[in-house]
Write an enzyme that holds these catalytic residues in place. Sequence first.
Site, PDB file in Angstrom:
ATOM      1  N   GLY A 178      18.847 -12.432   9.146  1.00 31.83           N
ATOM      2  CA  GLY A 178      18.646 -12.983   7.817  1.00 31.83           C
ATOM      3  C   GLY A 178      19.672 -12.409   6.864  1.00 31.83           C
ATOM      4  N   ARG A 261      11.662  -1.573   9.999  1.00 29.20           N
ATOM      5  CA  ARG A 261      10.336  -0.980   9.924  1.00 29.20           C
ATOM      6  C   ARG A 261      10.075  -0.213  11.210  1.00 29.20           C
ATOM      7  NH1 ARG A 261      10.895  -1.885   5.394  1.00 29.20           N
ATOM      8  NH2 ARG A 261       9.494  -2.883   3.879  1.00 29.20           N
ATOM      9  N   ASP A 285      16.264   5.204  10.202  1.00 26.83           N
ATOM     10  CA  ASP A 285      15.875   5.376   8.805  1.00 26.83           C
ATOM     11  C   ASP A 285      14.372   5.236   8.655  1.00 26.83           C
ATOM     12  OD1 ASP A 285      16.500   5.609   5.931  1.00 26.83           O
ATOM     13  OD2 ASP A 285      15.758   3.550   5.850  1.00 26.83           O
ATOM     14  N   GLU A 290       5.135   7.423   9.112  1.00 21.57           N
ATOM     15  CA  GLU A 290       5.892   8.101   8.053  1.00 21.57           C
ATOM     16  C   GLU A 290       4.941   8.823   7.110  1.00 21.57           C
ATOM     17  OE1 GLU A 290       8.452   5.195   6.211  1.00 21.57           O
ATOM     18  OE2 GLU A 290       9.418   4.677   8.104  1.00 21.57           O
ATOM     19  N   HIS A 308      13.745   6.835   5.224  1.00 21.75           N
ATOM     20  CA  HIS A 308      13.439   5.502   4.690  1.00 21.75           C
ATOM     21  C   HIS A 308      14.142   5.291   3.342  1.00 21.75           C
ATOM     22  CE1 HIS A 308      10.208   2.119   4.939  1.00 21.75           C
ATOM     23  NE2 HIS A 308      11.313   1.677   4.361  1.00 21.75           N
TER      24      HIS A 308
END
Length: 351
Positions: A178, A261, A285, A290, A308
């Site tokens: 995307g 994610r 990341d 988390e 993140h």
Amino acid sequence: MTDPGGGIPDDLPDLPPSDEPTPMAEPFHVIVTDFLTEADVERPILGDIARIHLAGAVSEDDLAGPLPTADALIVYHDVPMLTEASLSRLKHCKGIVRAGVGYNNIDVDEAQRRGIPVCNVPDYGAEEVADHAIMMLLAVIRRLLPSHEAIRKGGWDVPVVYGVPRLRGRTLGLVGCGRIGSATALRAKAFGLDVVFYDPHVAPGFEKALGVRRASTPEALFEQSDYVSVHCYLDEASHHLVNADRLARMRSGGVLINTARGPIVDQEALIEALDSGHLAGAGLDVVEREPLDDDRLRSHPRVVLTPHVAFYSVEGFLEMRRKSAEEVRRLLLGQPPRCPVNEAARRLCPA
């Protein structure tokens, strides 16, 4: 001249007509559920029609008091989930805007059942995430951190990079193509990488416009790839899309990058692939839970970690906040939203 007693002056100029409804005598109430500690960006956009309340919540319980008064919500990520318990407290909510791309922390189905429009901001940080993904790929392949740490410890050893491959001519597989995946593809092509992607949601022929190749299945993508970078949305279909079987299909010495994610990647399978030597490294990341709670990843010598933050730049963060507030304004004024997520929001858009 203004009456010193505070009355209305009799020489005011005529005001130009407005294409927006006159602000209500009783302003709307917009709640920013979490994360923000000031509303310097939002207030100029919403201040003429709404009061802004910064709830500073870290759990749903923190929102129990203010939610019944809300006309709209701006939601960040400190509250793990807005469930039925929270959504049932919204008595006259005109919409929820997730300040970010992912909206996994909102029960969108429950919002739909209650007729509450949900929107997001999918287009604020594509450049930043693409830059971050390429940075992590280069850092892992070029062994940036081992070289850095060796020098810090007093060494100056060339062998730390022995075995590093040439990037040009290798194949980068993109899971998702995307906005962010496309931006990553363009950057990768500049490094001479052969780019292939898997994305069932992208129209046929898109690969020709971008100058890349398309794989028909995830398995075909992994089998062709030296490196894989994840850029898809997290939902039931993509949960653990990167699993043991697909990692095993990657070419030996491969690298996995995830800036999307965490739960898209099966963390146990990734650790096994790293420990076996099948993967040369990973740049993460995001992780499955988390903050990171797995010391195997935290201390792994061939893993590069960031907390993140791939989405962030000063400009990108301001853009995200501005677009969130503008979307809320549209919802409050009964205008079509720009980025609808559920059917309740799409119904507000012209056919």
